[in-house]
Design a protein around this motif. Structure first.
Motif, mmCIF file in Angstrom:
data_model
loop_
_atom_site.group_PDB
_atom_site.id
_atom_site.type_symbol
_atom_site.label_atom_id
_atom_site.label_comp_id
_atom_site.label_asym_id
_atom_site.label_seq_id
_atom_site.Cartn_x
_atom_site.Cartn_y
_atom_site.Cartn_z
ATOM 1 N N GLY A 117 119.237 29.926 15.748
ATOM 2 C CA GLY A 117 119.545 31.313 16.074
ATOM 3 C C GLY A 117 120.754 31.478 16.976
ATOM 4 N N GLY A 118 121.623 30.460 17.027
ATOM 5 C CA GLY A 118 122.819 30.564 17.848
ATOM 6 C C GLY A 118 122.571 30.391 19.331
ATOM 7 N N VAL A 157 114.936 32.927 13.980
ATOM 8 C CA VAL A 157 115.510 33.495 12.764
ATOM 9 C C VAL A 157 116.345 34.720 13.116
ATOM 10 C CG1 VAL A 157 113.659 32.652 11.280
ATOM 11 C CG2 VAL A 157 113.467 34.916 12.294
ATOM 12 N N SER A 158 117.375 34.926 12.286
ATOM 13 C CA SER A 158 118.227 36.102 12.434
ATOM 14 C C SER A 158 117.970 37.028 11.257
ATOM 15 C CB SER A 158 119.699 35.672 12.453
ATOM 16 O OG SER A 158 120.549 36.800 12.378
ATOM 17 N N ASN A 178 119.810 38.865 9.610
ATOM 18 C CA ASN A 178 120.866 38.937 8.595
ATOM 19 C C ASN A 178 121.170 37.602 7.921
ATOM 20 O OD1 ASN A 178 121.311 41.716 9.165
ATOM 21 N ND2 ASN A 178 122.500 41.122 10.977
ATOM 22 N N GLU A 179 120.430 36.564 8.264
ATOM 23 C CA GLU A 179 120.670 35.249 7.671
ATOM 24 C C GLU A 179 119.499 34.837 6.789
ATOM 25 O OE1 GLU A 179 121.582 32.313 10.571
ATOM 26 O OE2 GLU A 179 123.245 33.452 11.448
ATOM 27 N N LYS A 180 119.805 34.378 5.575
ATOM 28 C CA LYS A 180 118.748 33.942 4.666
ATOM 29 C C LYS A 180 118.103 32.664 5.182
ATOM 30 C CE LYS A 180 120.115 36.076 0.315
ATOM 31 N NZ LYS A 180 120.353 35.861 -1.136
ATOM 32 N N ILE A 181 116.817 32.549 4.924
ATOM 33 C CA ILE A 181 116.072 31.372 5.355
ATOM 34 C C ILE A 181 115.554 30.616 4.135
ATOM 35 C CG2 ILE A 181 115.390 32.259 7.618
ATOM 36 C CD1 ILE A 181 112.737 33.132 6.391
ATOM 37 N N HIS A 182 115.397 29.318 4.305
ATOM 38 C CA HIS A 182 114.845 28.444 3.264
ATOM 39 C C HIS A 182 113.434 28.097 3.712
ATOM 40 C CE1 HIS A 182 115.369 24.458 0.820
ATOM 41 N NE2 HIS A 182 114.326 25.159 0.463
ATOM 42 N N LEU A 231 115.939 36.765 2.910
ATOM 43 C CA LEU A 231 116.075 37.287 4.259
ATOM 44 C C LEU A 231 114.695 37.299 4.921
ATOM 45 C CD1 LEU A 231 118.511 40.297 3.676
ATOM 46 C CD2 LEU A 231 119.050 38.124 4.805
#
Length: 216
Positions: free
Chosen positions: A32-33, A93-94, A96-100, A135
């Motif tokens: 998450g940065g 998790v963000s 706007n970012e897709k997760i696997h 997402l």
């Protein structure tokens, strides 16, 4: 689903052992940065939550002090033979970012499929979970697989499974289409079919055979 965590101030093997003796579980949250953060959790709470299928495939609300973060459970280490959680990993998790993520498959209507109802076949589950890309807001708790059209001797492939909105199957994106479930006859029934005798005219008793016509 919610999980309460506390920032962990001490690290190392010895510190982790002391935590476990106190009924706590060491863990880490990363991604998450932001920097990775060492955490600890109540053992009984995490142990019972791990028994819920949804906890493994849902976006979790991680509560720490007065702050909350969205996270996914990424890894769990259990004692080899005792019901003890040794360590847990979470990933932030963000939105706007897709997760696997791996999502459970729930199979329905197998009992009314032609394979089972008409042929007495056995449904063989090749996969019980599937890798998806989506997402966080679209992550499903499970994906339903409808077997009502399945016939004996055939398989249902991943491309045939209806994906929920916003969900991509990782294997299909890569150009693969593995079988998810198949319908096969039980071995006993198959053996009966294979061993059924072939009756020829020579095997029919003479009394049941039509006498040849000798009239001229």
């Amino acid at each position: 689903m919610e999980i309460k965590v506390t920032q962990r101030s001490v690290q190392g093997t010895g510190a982790s052992r002391r935590l476990r003796r106190q009924g706590r579980v060491p863990g880490i949250v990363y991604g998450g940065g932001a920097d990775a953060l060492a955490i600890e959790l109540d053992h009984n709470e995490i142990f019972h939550k791990l028994r819920q299928e949804a906890f493994h495939s849902s976006i979790l609300t991680m509560k720490m002090d007065n702050k909350t973060e969205q996270a996914l459970l990424r890894d769990v280490q259990m004692h080899p033979f005792k019901p003890i959680v040794l360590h847990v990993d979470f990933q932030r998790v963000s939105a706007n970012e897709k997760i696997h993520m791996k999502v459970p498959l729930h199979f329905v209507n197998g009992d009314i499929s032609p394979a089972v109802k008409l042929s007495g076949a056995i449904i063989s589950h090749i996969f019980n979970e599937v890798d998806v890309l989506c997402l966080p807001k679209d992550l499903p708790e499970f994906i339903e697989v409808d077997l009502k059209e399945l016939t004996v001797g055939h398989s249902l492939h991943l491309a045939d499974v209806k994906a929920p909105n916003g969900i991509e199957f990782v294997a299909v994106v890569k150009g693969e289409n593995p079988a998810v479930v198949s319908a096969v006859l039980p071995r006993a029934a198959k053996a009966e079919d294979d061993s059924a005798p072939v009756v020829s005219a020579a095997d029919v008793p003479a009394a049941n055979q039509k006498a040849p016509n000798t009239e001229k």
